[in-house]
Design a protein around this motif. Structure first.
Motif, short mmCIF file in Angstrom:
data_model
loop_
_atom_site.label_atom_id
_atom_site.label_comp_id
_atom_site.label_asym_id
_atom_site.label_seq_id
_atom_site.Cartn_x
_atom_site.Cartn_y
_atom_site.Cartn_z
N LEU A 126 -11.29 -8.66 0.82
CA LEU A 126 -11.15 -10.10 0.58
C LEU A 126 -11.03 -10.84 1.91
O LEU A 126 -11.67 -11.88 2.12
CB LEU A 126 -9.95 -10.37 -0.32
N LEU A 127 -10.21 -10.33 2.83
CA LEU A 127 -10.04 -10.97 4.12
C LEU A 127 -11.33 -10.99 4.91
O LEU A 127 -11.68 -12.01 5.53
CB LEU A 127 -8.95 -10.26 4.92
N ASP A 128 -12.06 -9.89 4.90
CA ASP A 128 -13.34 -9.84 5.62
C ASP A 128 -14.32 -10.86 5.04
O ASP A 128 -15.04 -11.55 5.78
CB ASP A 128 -13.94 -8.44 5.54
N THR A 129 -14.35 -10.95 3.71
CA THR A 129 -15.28 -11.87 3.05
C THR A 129 -14.95 -13.32 3.37
O THR A 129 -15.85 -14.16 3.56
CB THR A 129 -15.25 -11.66 1.53
N LEU A 130 -13.65 -13.63 3.46
CA LEU A 130 -13.22 -15.00 3.75
C LEU A 130 -13.11 -15.27 5.25
O LEU A 130 -12.63 -16.33 5.66
CB LEU A 130 -11.87 -15.27 3.07
N ALA A 131 -13.56 -14.32 6.07
CA ALA A 131 -13.56 -14.45 7.53
C ALA A 131 -12.15 -14.69 8.09
O ALA A 131 -11.94 -15.52 8.97
CB ALA A 131 -14.51 -15.58 7.97
N VAL A 132 -11.19 -13.94 7.55
CA VAL A 132 -9.82 -13.99 8.04
C VAL A 132 -9.60 -12.79 8.95
O VAL A 132 -9.65 -11.64 8.49
CB VAL A 132 -8.81 -13.97 6.88
N ASP A 133 -9.35 -13.04 10.22
CA ASP A 133 -9.14 -11.96 11.18
C ASP A 133 -7.70 -11.48 11.15
O ASP A 133 -7.42 -10.34 10.82
CB ASP A 133 -9.53 -12.45 12.58
N THR A 134 -6.77 -12.37 11.51
CA THR A 134 -5.35 -12.04 11.46
C THR A 134 -4.65 -13.00 10.51
O THR A 134 -5.15 -14.09 10.22
CB THR A 134 -4.71 -12.14 12.86
N LEU A 135 -3.47 -12.60 10.06
CA LEU A 135 -2.81 -13.39 9.02
C LEU A 135 -1.32 -13.13 9.00
O LEU A 135 -0.82 -12.18 9.59
CB LEU A 135 -3.40 -13.05 7.65
N ARG A 136 -0.62 -14.01 8.30
CA ARG A 136 0.75 -13.80 7.86
C ARG A 136 0.72 -13.74 6.34
O ARG A 136 -0.23 -14.19 5.71
CB ARG A 136 1.67 -14.93 8.30
N LEU A 137 1.78 -13.20 5.75
CA LEU A 137 1.86 -13.13 4.30
C LEU A 137 3.24 -13.59 3.84
O LEU A 137 4.24 -13.38 4.54
CB LEU A 137 1.62 -11.72 3.77
N VAL A 138 3.27 -14.20 2.65
CA VAL A 138 4.52 -14.55 2.00
C VAL A 138 4.46 -13.99 0.58
O VAL A 138 3.45 -14.15 -0.12
CB VAL A 138 4.73 -16.09 1.94
N GLY A 139 5.53 -13.31 0.16
CA GLY A 139 5.56 -12.74 -1.18
C GLY A 139 6.81 -13.17 -1.93
O GLY A 139 7.93 -13.02 -1.42
N LEU A 140 6.62 -13.73 -3.11
CA LEU A 140 7.73 -14.13 -3.98
C LEU A 140 8.03 -13.02 -4.98
O LEU A 140 7.11 -12.57 -5.69
CB LEU A 140 7.38 -15.42 -4.73
N SER A 141 9.25 -12.56 -5.04
CA SER A 141 9.69 -11.64 -6.09
C SER A 141 8.78 -10.41 -6.20
O SER A 141 8.76 -9.56 -5.32
CB SER A 141 9.78 -12.39 -7.42
N GLY A 142 7.97 -10.34 -7.27
CA GLY A 142 7.06 -9.22 -7.45
C GLY A 142 5.92 -9.18 -6.46
O GLY A 142 5.19 -8.18 -6.38
N GLY A 143 5.75 -10.24 -5.67
CA GLY A 143 4.74 -10.22 -4.62
C GLY A 143 5.20 -9.48 -3.38
O GLY A 143 4.39 -9.12 -2.51
N ALA A 144 6.51 -9.20 -3.29
CA ALA A 144 7.06 -8.56 -2.09
C ALA A 144 6.48 -7.17 -1.82
O ALA A 144 6.10 -6.88 -0.68
CB ALA A 144 8.59 -8.49 -2.19
N PRO A 145 6.40 -6.27 -2.81
CA PRO A 145 5.82 -4.95 -2.52
C PRO A 145 4.41 -5.04 -1.95
O PRO A 145 4.03 -4.24 -1.08
CB PRO A 145 5.84 -4.25 -3.87
N TYR A 146 3.64 -6.02 -2.40
CA TYR A 146 2.26 -6.16 -1.96
C TYR A 146 2.18 -6.62 -0.51
O TYR A 146 1.36 -6.12 0.27
CB TYR A 146 1.51 -7.12 -2.89
N VAL A 147 3.02 -7.57 -0.13
CA VAL A 147 2.96 -8.04 1.26
C VAL A 147 3.53 -7.00 2.22
O VAL A 147 3.05 -6.85 3.35
CB VAL A 147 3.65 -9.41 1.44
N LEU A 148 4.54 -6.25 1.78
CA LEU A 148 5.06 -5.18 2.61
C LEU A 148 4.03 -4.06 2.78
O LEU A 148 3.90 -3.48 3.86
CB LEU A 148 6.36 -4.62 2.02
N ALA A 149 3.28 -3.78 1.72
CA ALA A 149 2.21 -2.78 1.81
C ALA A 149 1.17 -3.20 2.84
O ALA A 149 0.67 -2.37 3.61
CB ALA A 149 1.55 -2.58 0.45
N ALA A 150 0.85 -4.50 2.86
CA ALA A 150 -0.12 -4.99 3.85
C ALA A 150 0.42 -4.81 5.26
O ALA A 150 -0.32 -4.47 6.19
CB ALA A 150 -0.43 -6.47 3.59
#
Length: 308
Positions: A91-115
């Protein structure tokens, strides 16, 4: 109710095995990217209006991503949370995102930590708002309401498809009274969440996200519950990027001690107490969260050294 503007860009991206992930973008198309991972339940538009206004004013690009089984993201159960990062990279490659930050709410936390564990050269920093903790393995946090999901995990895994269909049908029934339904939910929540959900802009965001995300399907929350009760596929010590964690001291869904438990096991993390707030308290400080995570990472170090 406050009007909620449509995202600047919304669509789907082809990922592995012929599946698709849907996304929504807010703010500047070429600004520094922040991927905002929704809670459980939730979808790509579960991004506070305050965060959207911040993105517009500061030239930031916020990307909300539907997990499989919500919105138009293809239903799918990953073997573990870490496996999600393979789809995220595409998804990041397709949207031309090179570097990023992430924010995860509640159940989104495991996903951002995995990244953070999977892409340390790409992820500059992570923000977590009342995030869930591991339930199994050496990083597991004892107790808490999540233990109910642990006990029910075999049943949820075996019946998540029909349960998802039933949940979708239920939401379709309440669609005409979605605002009133949210009011009923808020009425039985602790004071902090009740106060937050009474804010017109917060209520409008949740209703918009509910109506759009569940238009076709609602199996993602069930897949989340299954994955949260499995090994996440990485250790917390594998997350070397900086993590900033906010947690309400009156959180009734994810105990504050779970947040502290995770932070103590991360390599570069601090926790901030949101006084008097419950599970959704982090949504009320979106500007602080974004300002903090945007100041994390290699770019900050380069600027301090006098680099352009």
């Amino acid at each position: 109710m406050t009007n909620v503007e449509r995202p600047a860009l919304e669509g789907t991206v082809a990922v592995r095995a012929g599946r698709r992930l849907s996304f929504a973008e807010y703010g500047a198309a070429r600004g520094p990217a922040v991927v905002w991972m929704h809670g459980t339940p939730g979808g790509r538009r579960q991004i506070p209006l305050e965060a959207r206004a911040f993105a517009e004013a500061r030239g930031v690009r916020i990307i909300g991503v539907d997990r499989p089984g919500i919105g138009t993201s293809t239903p799918h159960l990953y073997p573990d949370v870490h496996d999600w990062t393979g789809d995220l990279e595409i998804l990041l490659d397709t949207l031309a995102v090179d570097t990023l930050r992430l924010v995860g709410l509640s159940g989104g936390a495991p996903y951002v930590l995995a990244a953070g564990a999977a892409m340390p050269d790409r992820v500059h920093g992570i923000g977590v708002l009342g995030g869930v903790a591991p339930t199994v393995g050496p990083d597991a946090a004892p107790g808490g309401p999540i233990q109910l999901a642990v006990r029910l995990a075999p049943v949820i895994a075996a019946t998540r498809v029909p349960l998802g269909i039933g949940l979708t049908q239920l939401i379709r029934v309440v669609r005409p009274i979605a605002g009133s339904f949210l009011d009923l939910y808020a009425a039985v929540q602790p004071e902090g969440d009740r106060r937050l959900l009474a804010r017109p802009e917060v209520k409008a965001m949740f209703v918009d996200d509910l109506l759009n995300g569940s238009r076709f399907q609602t199996s993602a929350p069930l897949a989340d519950l299954v994955l949260f009760t499995r090994d996440w596929g990485f250790r917390l010590a594998d997350v070397g990027v900086p993590v900033r964690w906010w947690h309400g001291d009156a959180d009734h869904i994810v105990p504050f001690r779970h947040g502290q438990h995770v932070v103590d096991r991360l390599r570069d993390a601090t926790i901030s107490v949101i006084d008097g707030e419950s599970h959704l308290g982090g949504l009320g400080i979106a500007e602080e969260v974004l300002g903090t995570v945007l100041d994390l990472g290699p770019r900050r170090a380069a600027t301090a050294a006098g680099a352009p």
